[in-house]
Design a protein around this motif. Structure first.
Motif, PDB file in Angstrom:
ATOM      1  N   ALA A 109       5.899  -5.186   7.421  1.00 37.56           N
ATOM      2  CA  ALA A 109       4.872  -4.189   7.713  1.00 37.56           C
ATOM      3  C   ALA A 109       5.357  -2.769   7.499  1.00 37.56           C
ATOM      4  CB  ALA A 109       4.382  -4.354   9.151  1.00 37.56           C
ATOM      5  N   PRO A 113       3.909  -1.072   2.991  1.00 38.93           N
ATOM      6  CA  PRO A 113       3.168   0.190   2.892  1.00 38.93           C
ATOM      7  C   PRO A 113       3.993   1.318   2.266  1.00 38.93           C
ATOM      8  CG  PRO A 113       2.899  -0.776   5.059  1.00 38.93           C
ATOM      9  CD  PRO A 113       3.974  -1.547   4.379  1.00 38.93           C
ATOM     10  N   ASN A 153       3.089   3.399   7.818  1.00 42.75           N
ATOM     11  CA  ASN A 153       2.313   2.494   8.663  1.00 42.75           C
ATOM     12  C   ASN A 153       2.419   3.015  10.100  1.00 42.75           C
ATOM     13  OD1 ASN A 153       0.964   0.456   9.962  1.00 42.75           O
ATOM     14  ND2 ASN A 153       2.231  -1.208   9.169  1.00 42.75           N
ATOM     15  N   THR A 333      -2.741  -0.700   7.014  1.00 38.60           N
ATOM     16  CA  THR A 333      -2.465  -0.652   5.579  1.00 38.60           C
ATOM     17  C   THR A 333      -3.690  -1.074   4.776  1.00 38.60           C
ATOM     18  OG1 THR A 333      -0.114  -1.070   5.935  1.00 38.60           O
ATOM     19  CG2 THR A 333      -0.988  -1.540   3.741  1.00 38.60           C
TER      20      THR A 333
END
Length: 415
Positions: A109, A113, A153, A333
């Motif tokens: 994560a 992004p 993010n 995202t």
């Protein structure tokens, strides 16, 4: 447990009270409704970001209340970890299980992004964006005010808070589970007062203004986002779970507790035009909702313990709850990539500094983002998150066998 001694337990099985602490656990003592609640909280955070990235007319004041979903996660985390705590559990094994639970997906994560946004980032801002991603992966993002806002993010800051909570948990759990119900009650009141004390102090040090200039206000940002600012929410969840383990049951059932939460949110909505509600760093959303969320969690847990029926325990809700961590980490995202294409914008900060115009046409894009996020979180959970977690837990998170003599005082009514 649902798995043998050589295989880590499933998330839903982890919500059962530890057998080594008392009598055998009946099936109805599994608190699967709390897993269902996780999905609702993740969806609330999604809707909060919809208000910024794909705004819909006349919904902003309602949708932004969804940012309190993070507060719910902090309270729930303290509750669940305390509920499943076993005497004799080694701190190292506990840290191993939590690492296996949060870090692999956090890595994805933070990195994905970053690579999506780097091509559109000016050369002068690339190093900052990379360092923010590094701080997220190394779990210190929430300790550095400059790294909290503007990350590729933005939701990853909360994981740095969770890491701090995990660090102190083994030591606090042993202590809190030995306290009396009276002591736990006073602790809960004290924690709520501490939360309000932090907010009032920030209001005094940085008076709310309609046009804040955040440069040079690192103390305000730190006070709003840091682990120190939110640890009371986690501890409140711990205290609530300790009380339930000792046999306490809230006089409020699920519907009254939910009604009280709704009333609190409604009051905040009525106060939506107040200066202190205009920006997250000033808002007292956590101070209002954390104790109300704790009451809801206790009420829902009590309903499960009583064996009453609950739609939150339905298989679809439990499945969504199991996917909720992935949903939480990737939803921003997905929303940003769609909104950036719709509005031809290149950076996240543009949406905050120059808000886009609300439109009913955005509702379709929101539904598309929700569908894509749900599908991706399912795939991530099944193909990556869960297999990697099980693999890691088998190696760094095993619990050692414990003797049967009691080590903490548990009411006889609690399994």
């Amino acid at each position: 447990m649902a798995y043998s001694a050589h295989k880590p337990e499933s998330p839903s099985a982890a919500l059962r009270p530890p057998q080594a602490l008392g009598a055998p656990v009946p099936p109805e003592s599994r608190l699967e409704s709390l897993t269902g609640l996780r999905w609702i909280a993740a969806l609330a955070v999604f809707l909060n970001h919809v208000a910024t990235l794909l705004p819909i007319p006349h919904t902003d004041a309602v949708l932004t209340l969804g940012s309190s979903g993070v507060t719910f996660f902090f309270v729930l985390s303290g509750f669940v970890l305390t509920w499943t705590y076993k005497r004799g559990d080694r701190a190292g094994a506990f840290y191993g299980r939590r690492f296996a639970r949060i870090w692999p997906l956090l890595l994805v994560a933070a990195v994905v992004p970053l690579f999506l946004q780097l091509p559109d980032t000016p050369d002068s801002g690339r190093n900052d964006l990379v360092m923010m991603a590094v701080s997220a992966v190394l779990l210190y993002q929430a300790w550095v005010p400059g790294n909290i806002l503007g990350a590729a993010n933005p939701v990853t800051w909360s994981l740095a808070c969770e890491a701090f909570f995990y660090a102190i948990f083994p030591f606090v759990a042993k202590y809190s589970l030995r306290r009396s119900l009276r002591w736990l009650a006073w602790a809960a009141v004290t924690l709520v007062l501490v939360g309000w004390g932090i907010k009032v102090w920030l209001w005094e040090a940085y008076p709310p203004t309609a046009r804040p200039v955040f440069y040079g206000m690192d103390g305000l940002i730190f006070g709003a986002y840091s682990p120190i600012a939110h640890v009371w929410e986690f501890l409140l969840g711990m205290v609530a779970a300790a009380a339930v383990r000792k046999g306490w049951r809230s006089p409020l059932t699920v519907w009254p507790a939910t009604a009280l939460l709704t009333a609190g949110l409604f009051v905040l909505w009525l106060l939506r035009d107040e200066t202190w509600r205009a920006f997250v760093v000033y808002d007292a959303l956590s101070q209002v909702t954390a104790p109300l969320y704790a009451l809801v969690v206790v009420a829902v847990a009590g309903r499960d313990l009583a064996g009453d029926r609950s739609w939150l325990r339905a298989k679809p809700m439990v499945a969504l709850g199991n996917w909720s961590y992935a949903f939480y980490l990737i939803h921003f995202t997905v929303l940003f990539e769609i909104s950036a294409a719709v509005f031809d914008r290149k950076s996240i900060i543009e949406f905050y500094m120059m808000p886009v115009e609300a439109s009913w046409e955005n509702a379709g894009w929101v539904l598309l983002a929700l569908a894509i996020t749900t599908a991706l979180c399912w795939l991530l959970h099944v193909l990556f998150e869960r297999p990697v977690e099980l693999w890691l837990r088998a190696r760094i998170g095993r619990r050692r066998p414990v003797r049967e003599e009691p080590q903490v005082e548990i009411d006889s009514r609690v399994p």
